[in-house]
Scaffold this motif. Sequence first.
Motif, PDB file in Angstrom:
ATOM      1  N   ASP A 183       0.827  -1.202   0.000  1.00 43.84           N
ATOM      2  CA  ASP A 183       0.000   0.000   0.000  1.00 43.84           C
ATOM      3  C   ASP A 183       0.866   1.259   0.000  1.00 43.84           C
ATOM      4  O   ASP A 183       0.522   2.257  -0.637  1.00 43.84           O
ATOM      5  CB  ASP A 183      -0.936   0.011   1.210  1.00 43.84           C
ATOM      6  N   VAL A 184       1.970   1.212   0.720  1.00 40.25           N
ATOM      7  CA  VAL A 184       2.902   2.342   0.709  1.00 40.25           C
ATOM      8  C   VAL A 184       3.423   2.573  -0.706  1.00 40.25           C
ATOM      9  O   VAL A 184       3.474   3.710  -1.194  1.00 40.25           O
ATOM     10  CB  VAL A 184       4.070   2.088   1.682  1.00 40.25           C
ATOM     11  N   TYR A 185       3.800   1.498  -1.370  1.00 40.51           N
ATOM     12  CA  TYR A 185       4.284   1.598  -2.750  1.00 40.51           C
ATOM     13  C   TYR A 185       3.206   2.161  -3.670  1.00 40.51           C
ATOM     14  O   TYR A 185       3.478   3.036  -4.506  1.00 40.51           O
ATOM     15  CB  TYR A 185       4.712   0.216  -3.235  1.00 40.51           C
ATOM     16  N   ARG A 186       1.993   1.668  -3.527  1.00 44.74           N
ATOM     17  CA  ARG A 186       0.905   2.128  -4.395  1.00 44.74           C
ATOM     18  C   ARG A 186       0.657   3.626  -4.212  1.00 44.74           C
ATOM     19  O   ARG A 186       0.524   4.370  -5.184  1.00 44.74           O
ATOM     20  CB  ARG A 186      -0.365   1.330  -4.073  1.00 44.74           C
ATOM     21  N   LEU A 187       0.600   4.059  -2.966  1.00 42.37           N
ATOM     22  CA  LEU A 187       0.366   5.482  -2.699  1.00 42.37           C
ATOM     23  C   LEU A 187       1.525   6.344  -3.181  1.00 42.37           C
ATOM     24  O   LEU A 187       1.317   7.456  -3.667  1.00 42.37           O
ATOM     25  CB  LEU A 187       0.129   5.704  -1.200  1.00 42.37           C
ATOM     26  N   PHE A 188       2.749   5.849  -3.031  1.00 43.96           N
ATOM     27  CA  PHE A 188       3.913   6.623  -3.479  1.00 43.96           C
ATOM     28  C   PHE A 188       3.825   6.926  -4.971  1.00 43.96           C
ATOM     29  O   PHE A 188       4.212   8.001  -5.423  1.00 43.96           O
ATOM     30  CB  PHE A 188       5.202   5.862  -3.183  1.00 43.96           C
ATOM     31  N   ASN A 189       3.310   5.984  -5.736  1.00 42.87           N
ATOM     32  CA  ASN A 189       3.235   6.173  -7.184  1.00 42.87           C
ATOM     33  C   ASN A 189       1.982   6.925  -7.615  1.00 42.87           C
ATOM     34  O   ASN A 189       1.774   7.129  -8.812  1.00 42.87           O
ATOM     35  CB  ASN A 189       3.299   4.819  -7.891  1.00 42.87           C
ATOM     36  N   LEU A 190       1.151   7.346  -6.660  1.00 45.16           N
ATOM     37  CA  LEU A 190      -0.011   8.164  -6.975  1.00 45.16           C
ATOM     38  C   LEU A 190       0.076   9.548  -6.355  1.00 45.16           C
ATOM     39  O   LEU A 190      -0.561  10.482  -6.832  1.00 45.16           O
ATOM     40  CB  LEU A 190      -1.295   7.486  -6.488  1.00 45.16           C
ATOM     41  N   THR A 191       0.861   9.680  -5.289  1.00 46.38           N
ATOM     42  CA  THR A 191       0.947  10.941  -4.575  1.00 46.38           C
ATOM     43  C   THR A 191       1.995  11.841  -5.220  1.00 46.38           C
ATOM     44  O   THR A 191       3.139  11.453  -5.401  1.00 46.38           O
ATOM     45  CB  THR A 191       1.329  10.719  -3.099  1.00 46.38           C
ATOM     46  N   GLY A 192       1.596  13.057  -5.527  1.00 50.99           N
ATOM     47  CA  GLY A 192       2.537  14.030  -6.065  1.00 50.99           C
ATOM     48  C   GLY A 192       2.634  14.029  -7.574  1.00 50.99           C
ATOM     49  O   GLY A 192       3.324  14.876  -8.146  1.00 50.99           O
ATOM     50  N   PHE A 193       1.935  13.099  -8.250  1.00 49.53           N
ATOM     51  CA  PHE A 193       1.943  13.072  -9.709  1.00 49.53           C
ATOM     52  C   PHE A 193       0.501  13.194 -10.190  1.00 49.53           C
ATOM     53  O   PHE A 193      -0.214  12.203 -10.301  1.00 49.53           O
ATOM     54  CB  PHE A 193       2.570  11.779 -10.236  1.00 49.53           C
TER      55      PHE A 193
END
Length: 275
Positions: free
Chosen positions: A218-228
């Motif tokens: 979930d951390v990985y998924r959010l990282f690739n959605l947050t800020g882009f």
Amino acid sequence: MNALIIARKEIHTAVRNRWVLASTLLLAGLALSLTFLGSAPTGTVGVRALDVVIVSLSSLTIFLIPLIALLISHDAIVGDMERGTMLLLLGYPVARWQVLLGKFIGHLAVLAFATCLGYGIAAAALIATGSRIDSDSLAAFAAMIGSSVLLGAVFVAIGYLVSATVRDRGTAAGICIGLWLLLVLIYDMALLGVLAVDQGRSISAAAVDAMLLLNPTDVYRLFNLTGFANVSGFAGMAGLAQSTTLSAQVLLMALLVWTFVPLGLAAAAFSRREL
């Protein structure tokens, strides 16, 4: 003998066992399929092709990278002990933590090579078709590849922790498959069920963020959605990505913690273990 020599040995072993070739071909083949199938409707919905590829590959990564990482790491310690090679290895002037670190570097190098080459081929194929690629999309794609390697590091470390604490390879494999199912499939289903039942009555946004941090996928998924913005605007978790208070820096730090804590616990368990 030091950690780098052991890492080179693990890389040679992976090449000889065709782990590198198999992982690269698998990731490249699936990435190419997602690239051309997923980017087909972008002209009608007004979304850049590489943005669709990022979301598609992120979803693919969550399932494949942890599984590959656990497969190559679950017997790193217990397997060598069963084969007797660990006793021979420790006969050299090398500390146990160096053995563990060398194996970790070697396995992570194999996984990083397969990920970068496999996903890079997909991006290169997309560029070759003449699709328009801007700097924001390239930054998001680079961040996706880097975080994918880091997610692999997390599950390699988890595999080492299992391998350092169990007594046979079969048990290690069973536990690792169970952890994969829990972290990749069951955890999110249970979390969504709890949130659906609660309907925002008692579970706060901070509690949801904390529960998301407890799962590296979930951390990985959010990282690739947050800020882009180009990516998160049409991804399946767009609403959650936009409502979370977790920044990209916090999510990246969480992935690092998820790597170093299991790796440290594995080193401690390995140091106490009798051969």
